[in-house]
Design an enzyme around this catalytic site. Structure first.
Site, PDB file in Angstrom:
ATOM      1  CG  ASP A   1      77.532 107.755  88.043  1.00 12.67           C
ATOM      2  OD1 ASP A   1      78.510 108.204  87.427  1.00 12.67           O
ATOM      3  OD2 ASP A   1      76.742 108.462  88.700  1.00 12.67           O
ATOM      4  N   GLY A   2      79.254 106.997  90.578  1.00 12.64           N
ATOM      5  CA  GLY A   2      79.407 107.571  91.903  1.00 12.64           C
ATOM      6  C   GLY A   2      78.199 108.358  92.371  1.00 12.64           C
TER       7      GLY A   2
ATOM      8  CG  ASP B   1      91.419 110.271  92.129  1.00 14.49           C
ATOM      9  OD1 ASP B   1      91.584 111.245  91.383  1.00 14.49           O
ATOM     10  OD2 ASP B   1      92.272 109.375  92.281  1.00 14.49           O
TER      11      ASP B   1
ATOM     12  CD  GLN C   1      87.951 103.132  81.594  1.00 15.50           C
ATOM     13  OE1 GLN C   1      88.246 104.299  81.729  1.00 15.50           O
ATOM     14  NE2 GLN C   1      87.325 102.449  82.538  1.00 15.50           N
TER      15      GLN C   1
ATOM     16  CD  GLU D   1      86.482 102.017  88.532  1.00 13.29           C
ATOM     17  OE1 GLU D   1      86.002 102.151  87.389  1.00 13.29           O
ATOM     18  OE2 GLU D   1      87.280 102.829  89.038  1.00 13.29           O
TER      19      GLU D   1
END
Length: 539
Positions: free
Chosen positions: A347-348, A365, A240, A321
Site C-alpha cells: 500500500d502506498g 495515481d 480486483q 503497486e
C-alpha cells in the site's frame, strides 16, 4: 473424555446443513462485492448495501423458517439446498446482464447498487435462512436454548470458514463463475447427503439436473458483443478483476471494468491518455530538472507513466503497486522493464510510513475504479508526503472530478486539503468541457508563487522531452473551497463528496494516434465512457 468426544464427533444431517449454509451464505456475501463492484464501484455505499441486503434476507428467512419449522424434515432442507443452488446458477449466468439493466434505473447514486444486490443475492440468502430454524427443530438437544445455541455456533463456524476460504483461497485462485460453481456444487452435495442412505429417485434426478444447470451456467454464459475489443488476458486477483483488451493498435488494462492504462502497440512512446503527459508538470516547477534524482509513483497500473519517467530523465524511479498480478500483467503485455524501475508491492501510505527515502517528485495515481483510496486523500497523508519530499520537492495528484459545479466537490476538498499542508497548490484541467475529467493538482513543498506566464516561459526554455504548452494553457484558477471540508483520517467524507459525480458524463482526453509525442502535434479526442486511470488498488 472431552478430547475423545471431539475426535469421535460426527455431525448429524441438520448440523451438516447448518454448517454448509453458513459457508455458502458468507461466501456469497464476500463474492457479491466482486460481482457488483465492476458496475457500481466498491465504495462504502456498495459494501454497506450488500451487508444490509444479506442481513435483511437472512432475517426474513429465519422468521419464515421459524413459522414453518414444526413441519421441518431433512427432505425439506434438501430441496431448499437444491433451490438455492438453482439460483446460484442464475447468478453465475445472468449477473452481467442484470447488473447492466439495473444500473439504468433512476435512483440516487448511493442507492444505485441495491436493486442488483436484491435481485441477485436476496433470494438465495433468504432460502438459506430457513436452514437454521429447521435444524433447531430437528436437533437432538433436549432444551430449546441448547438446540438454538448449538445451531448458532455451527452456523457461525460455517460463516467463518466461508468468509476466510472465499477471501484468502477462492478469490485469489478462481474466477467469480468458478467460485459460484463451487458453492452450487457444495449445496447439491449437501442435498444428496441429507437424503442418504436411501435418496429418492426424484431427488437424485433433481440433483443431477441442477448440477448440469450449474456447469452450463459457467461454461455457456450469455453471448454478448464486447465493444471494447479483443480480450487477450483475463484473471481475478485478490484485489480486483484484471483484463487486457486490444482495440486495434491500442492495448488497455481494465481493472474492475474501468480503464486504467493504455499503450499504442505501433507507437509505444505515445501517451494514449492525455493526462499522463501532465505528469511532467513538476519538471516545470523544480529549479532544475537535471537535479531531480528520485521520483515515486504511487500506483503502477500498466507502468506507462513510471517507464516514461525512467526513459526521459536520469533519475531513480520507485513505484508502489499493491497488486502483484497487475505488475506481472504490465511486464507481459505493456513491456514493463523491471530493471528500469524499483517496484514495491504494498500500500502506498504504508510504504511512505516505512521508508526513510526522500523524493524530488511524487506522483499520486492510485485508484479503485474511479475512487481514490480514502486514506490517500487526507491531511495526515499530505503531511506524510511533505515529510517524504525534499525541501523543494513537488507532489502531483491525479484527481477525477469536474472543475466546477456539484461534481467538483471532491476536487475542491482535495485542493483545500493539499493547500492546508503545502505552501502553493496549482491545478490544471485536461478537457475544455465542464465535465468530470482528470484534473491534475500539483503542490510544491516550498513557496513558489508561479503564475501561468512563469510556467509557459519555463516550458519554452526547458527541454523536458514533453511539450506541456497545452497543459499550461489549461491552468485553473484557485477553486472556491469555502463550503468543502478538509479531509482527515477520522472524517474523510470522500464517499459523500463523490456522490454528485455518479451517473455524470465522464470526459476522457486521448492524444492523436498519428502524431509523435515529442513533435507536440497531438489533437485531443474526447471519449465518453469509463474512467481512464493509471492505478493501484487500495488495500
Amino acid at each position: 473424555m472431552e478430547v475423545q468426544e471431539v475426535t469421535s464427533y460426527r455431525p448429524s444431517k441438520p448440523e451438516l446443513a447448518v454448517f454448509v449454509s453458513g459457508v455458502v451464505s458468507m461466501g456469497l456475501e464476500i463474492l457479491a462485492v466482486r460481482v457488483v463492484a465492476p458496475q457500481f464501484g466498491s465504495h462504502i455505499y456498495t459494501v454497506g448495501g450488500i451487508l444490509t441486503v444479506f442481513l435483511v434476507a437472512l432475517s426474513l428467512g429465519y422468521w419464515q423458517g421459524g413459522k414453518l419449522a414444526s413441519t421441518a424434515s431433512t427432505r425439506q432442507m434438501s430441496w431448499i439446498m437444491l433451490g438455492t443452488a438453482v439460483y446460484v446458477a442464475v447468478v453465475v449466468y445472468a449477473s452481467d446482464l442484470l447488473l447492466v439493466q439495473t444500473s439504468t434505473l433512476a435512483l440516487p447514486p448511493r442507492y444505485a447498487s441495491l436493486p442488483a444486490v436484491v435481485i441477485l443475492f436476496g433470494p438465495p440468502t433468504y432460502l438459506l435462512g430457513f436452514i437454521s430454524p429447521y435444524a433447531a427443530e430437528l436437533s437432538a438437544k433436549v432444551s430449546t436454548g441448547e438446540a438454538s445455541g448449538h445451531v448458532y455456533a455451527l452456523g457461525t463456524i460455517g460463516s467463518i470458514v466461508g468468509s476466510a476460504a472465499t477471501t484468502f483461497v477462492l478469490i485469489p485462485a478462481l474466477t467469480v463463475d468458478q467460485i459460484g460453481l463451487f458453492f452450487g456444487l457444495a449445496l447439491v452435495g449437501t442435498a444428496i447427503a441429507l437424503g442418504l442412505p436411501r435418496p429418492s429417485r426424484r431427488s437424485i434426478l433433481a440433483s443431477g439436473l441442477v448440477t448440469l444447470l450449474l456447469v452450463a451456467a459457467v461454461g455457456g454464459g450469455p453471448l454478448a458483443f464486447d465493444y471494447r475489443g479483443d480480450v487477450v488476458h483475463e484473471t481475478g486477483t485478490p484485489h480486483q478483476q484484471l483484463e487486457i483488451v486490444d482495440d486495434g493498435d491500442v492495448r488497455t488494462m481494465y481493472l474492475d471494468g474501468a480503464r486504467h492504462s493504455a499503450t499504442d502497440l505501433e507507437n509505444p512512446d505515445r501517451h494514449v491518455f492525455t493526462y499522463t503527459r501532465y505528469f511532467h508538470l513538476p519538471m516545470l516547477m523544480v529549479d532544475d530538472p537535471d537535479d531531480v534524482d528520485r521520483v515515486l509513483f504511487v500506483g503502477g497500473g500498466g507502468y506507462t507513466g513510471p517507464q516514461d519517467f525512467a526513459e526521459q530523465y536520469d533519475a531513480t524511479v520507485d513505484v508502489v503497486e499493491i497488486d502483484p498480478e497487475v505488475t506481472d500483467a504490465a511486464e507481459t503485455y505493456f513491456g514493463l522493464d523491471r530493471g528500469a524501475v524499483n517496484i514495491h508491492t504494498e500500500d502506498g501510505r504504508q510504504f511512505l510510513q516505512g521508508t526513510d527515502e526522500t523524493y524530488d517528485v511524487i506522483v499520486l495515481d492510485a485508484y479503485k475504479k474511479d475512487q481514490v483510496p480514502f486514506h490517500l486523500t487526507t491531511v495526515e497523508f499530505m503531511e506524510l508526503l511533505s515529510d517524504r519530499l525534499t525541501e523543494d520537492g513537488v507532489v502531483h495528484a491525479n484527481v477525477i472530478a469536474a472543475p466546477s459545479g456539484s461534481a467538483a466537490e471532491f476536487y475542491h476538498a482535495q485542493y483545500e486539503t493539499m493547500d492546508e499542508v503545502f505552501p502553493d497548490v496549482y491545478s490544471f484541467r485536461t478537457s475544455d468541457q465542464n465535465a468530470v475529467q482528470n484534473i491534475q493538482v500539483v503542490a510544491t513543498n516550498d513557496e513558489t508563487d508561479f503564475s501561468q506566464a512563469d510556467l509557459a516561459e519555463r516550458n519554452d526554455a526547458r527541454d523536458t522531452g514533453v511539450d506541456l504548452e497545452d497543459a499550461v494553457d489549461n491552468w485553473l484558477d484557485d477553486p472556491d473551497s469555502e463550503d468543502v471540508p478538509v479531509l482527515t483520517d477520522d472524517r474523510g467524507e470522500v464517499d459523500s463528496l463523490l456522490d454528485p459525480m455518479f451517473g455524470q458524463r465522464y470526459v476522457i482526453e486521448e492524444t492523436d494516434d498519428v502524431a509523435a509525442e515529442n513533435d507536440s502535434t497531438e489533437s485531443p479526442a474526447t471519449i465518453d465512457g469509463e474512467p481512464a486511470l493509471e492505478s493501484q488498488s487500495p488495500s
